[in-house]
Scaffold this motif. Sequence first.
Motif, PDB file in Angstrom:
ATOM      1  N   GLU A   1       0.847  -1.197   0.000  1.00  0.00           N
ATOM      2  CA  GLU A   1       0.000   0.000   0.000  1.00  0.00           C
ATOM      3  C   GLU A   1       0.880   1.243   0.000  1.00  0.00           C
ATOM      4  OE1 GLU A   1      -3.753   1.937   0.270  1.00  0.00           O
ATOM      5  OE2 GLU A   1      -3.236  -0.161  -0.118  1.00  0.00           O
ATOM      6  N   PRO A   2       0.682   2.201  -0.930  1.00  0.00           N
ATOM      7  CA  PRO A   2       1.549   3.378  -0.933  1.00  0.00           C
ATOM      8  C   PRO A   2       1.380   4.193   0.339  1.00  0.00           C
ATOM      9  CG  PRO A   2      -0.272   3.690  -2.449  1.00  0.00           C
ATOM     10  CD  PRO A   2      -0.331   2.266  -1.989  1.00  0.00           C
TER      11      PRO A   2
ATOM     12  N   ALA B   1       0.048   9.088  -1.608  1.00  0.00           N
ATOM     13  CA  ALA B   1      -0.593   9.018  -2.913  1.00  0.00           C
ATOM     14  C   ALA B   1      -1.011  10.417  -3.338  1.00  0.00           C
ATOM     15  CB  ALA B   1      -1.808   8.088  -2.846  1.00  0.00           C
TER      16      ALA B   1
ATOM     17  N   ASP C   1      -2.629  12.741  -6.333  1.00  0.00           N
ATOM     18  CA  ASP C   1      -3.503  12.512  -7.468  1.00  0.00           C
ATOM     19  C   ASP C   1      -3.997  13.831  -8.064  1.00  0.00           C
ATOM     20  OD1 ASP C   1      -5.031  11.145  -9.280  1.00  0.00           O
ATOM     21  OD2 ASP C   1      -6.740  10.913  -7.918  1.00  0.00           O
TER      22      ASP C   1
ATOM     23  N   ASN D   1       1.010  13.594 -10.458  1.00  0.00           N
ATOM     24  CA  ASN D   1       0.588  12.297  -9.926  1.00  0.00           C
ATOM     25  C   ASN D   1       1.832  11.535  -9.476  1.00  0.00           C
ATOM     26  OD1 ASN D   1      -2.392  12.235 -10.782  1.00  0.00           O
ATOM     27  ND2 ASN D   1      -1.309  12.748 -12.678  1.00  0.00           N
TER      28      ASN D   1
ATOM     29  N   THR E   1       3.130   8.282  -6.487  1.00  0.00           N
ATOM     30  CA  THR E   1       2.930   7.473  -5.276  1.00  0.00           C
ATOM     31  C   THR E   1       4.294   7.125  -4.707  1.00  0.00           C
ATOM     32  OG1 THR E   1       2.851   5.465  -6.603  1.00  0.00           O
ATOM     33  CG2 THR E   1       0.737   6.422  -5.981  1.00  0.00           C
TER      34      THR E   1
ATOM     35  N   GLN F   1       6.313   4.743  -1.716  1.00  0.00           N
ATOM     36  CA  GLN F   1       6.177   3.566  -0.852  1.00  0.00           C
ATOM     37  C   GLN F   1       6.773   3.825   0.539  1.00  0.00           C
ATOM     38  OE1 GLN F   1       4.336   1.125  -2.082  1.00  0.00           O
ATOM     39  NE2 GLN F   1       4.255   2.326  -3.964  1.00  0.00           N
TER      40      GLN F   1
ATOM     41  N   ARG G   1      -2.907  11.958  -0.175  1.00  0.00           N
ATOM     42  CA  ARG G   1      -3.284  11.072   0.923  1.00  0.00           C
ATOM     43  C   ARG G   1      -2.016  10.502   1.562  1.00  0.00           C
ATOM     44  NH1 ARG G   1      -7.071  13.145   1.497  1.00  0.00           N
ATOM     45  NH2 ARG G   1      -9.265  12.644   1.244  1.00  0.00           N
TER      46      ARG G   1
END
Lengths: 254, 284
Positions: A3-4, A7, A9, A29, A31, A33, A67
């Motif tokens: 799950e990143p 995030a 966007d 955009n 992401t 880790q 997020r």
Amino acid sequence: MTEPLIAIDGLNKIYQSAAGQVTALANVNLTIQPSEFVSLIGPSGCGKSTLMRLIGDLTQPSSGAIRIKGKTPEQARRDRDYGIVFQAPVLYDWRTVERNVELPLEVMGVTRTERTRRASEMLGLVGLNDFVKAYPWQLSGGMQQRVSIARALVFSPSILLMDEPFGALDEITRERMQQELLTIWARTNATVIFVTHSIPEAVFLSDRVVVMSPRPGRIEAIVSVNLPRPRDITTREMPRFFELATEVRERLRH
Amino acid sequence: MSDDLALPPNTVATGGPNRLRAYRRWLPSLAIIATLAAIWELSKIVFAIPDTKLPHLISIFTEFGERTQGGNGPLWIELMVKNAGATFTVAVLGFVIGGVLGCLLALVFARSELLARGCLPYVVGSQLVPLLAIAPMIVIGIGRAGAPDWLAKSLIAAYLTFFPVTVGMLRGLRSVPADALALMRSYAATPWQVFWKLRLPAALPFLFTALKIASTASVIGAIVGELPSGSPIGIGPVIVNAAQYYSSRPQNLWAAVFVSCLVGLFFYALVSLTERLIVRRRVS
């Protein structure tokens, strides 16, 4: 893929200036880790610092969403998820090195004994054990920046935001600090977002280098740095290091 | 890792160089006093200035040993110490009132840019009014309104104090770098914590610079405030008295000026000492 942690966007940031609207970031955009080391590189005005500040809830986006572990940046900030290191060490002149590092813990209401213990542990990690009682102005630039890093990490934030932290240092001190940062990072689980102007610095430190371009600020390319870790002085001499540096340089030229 | 240390944290100076440094520190000011005294006495000789216009320095200082009221009263020095004490008390009271007011105004202005812009011109304007003209208005006015004598007298000192304190404190509160505030934000610090841990300590050096200016101004303010109050003690009444007899005994007025300067210097030194105890800063 896990799950990143972060995030991003469709992020846009528009400034109102005297000359009219300036698009600092257009449709970003990305992401990131957990425990990843990501550098943001690009010329002045490409929005790399703005992107870092948006992640850290130091400024607000015009549109789009960020997020952090599913939370808004504001929530993440209130949860003390961010440690920040700026180009200037921003230490408090009137506090000793030790008390500077204790500052975030003080704000967070940690007890005195616990504060002293954690500060001395962090100062040991950055190699400043002998200078806990010194004042910031008694230290060299490199040492001041170490204090700043210790202060950023003392409350174990999950994300370390660094805005050209070694930009004001000479080349020799700079390379040594990069090495030390990797050592410190290896001992924490922190995710690092590192803003820089320097191609070798970005390649040496990062798992991924995010190449940005200006007017409007956007992501041009993302270069994965598949150099083995732990990295040291020999890493800088690997042919692969030069290839990656060249790739970043070419992406920057676009 | 100590190779990039800019300055060893514990530099202990030994006695010898320290004493030398003390000489170096005081020598320039002593040399200036000696030069001024020489110019004073020389100009008396060169321009043939009579004692009634410019007395000998020595006669000003021997004046302190003279008895007052036709040779029966207390020594002049006793009188001066008593009067200087009274003026100093008034100055300190005014300094405290003005200092508190100045800090409060600075806090309000630092919080509200609108109020700062609206009110600052009037704060500046308050200092442009001739002090000599408003002193009676304030001192007599407030006295008639039933304020105690000490308060009426110290208001002029407060009037001169609040201005530098407002300006200095405001500058100090605004001196905090944006990045330092961003760090506090990242710790999710409360506004109260930001004030106590960052804004206030950052403002202290500016505040003390202002307080040092205010300390000397408050002595002048106290002297001016004493005049319309009609009170018989204080350096103010002494100066008025000595001025009336200047043509016959000029050394009296000079002695009073000398004493009021000493009071100002003493107050200044007191504030400087407090600053050194409180403000931990780079020694430039």
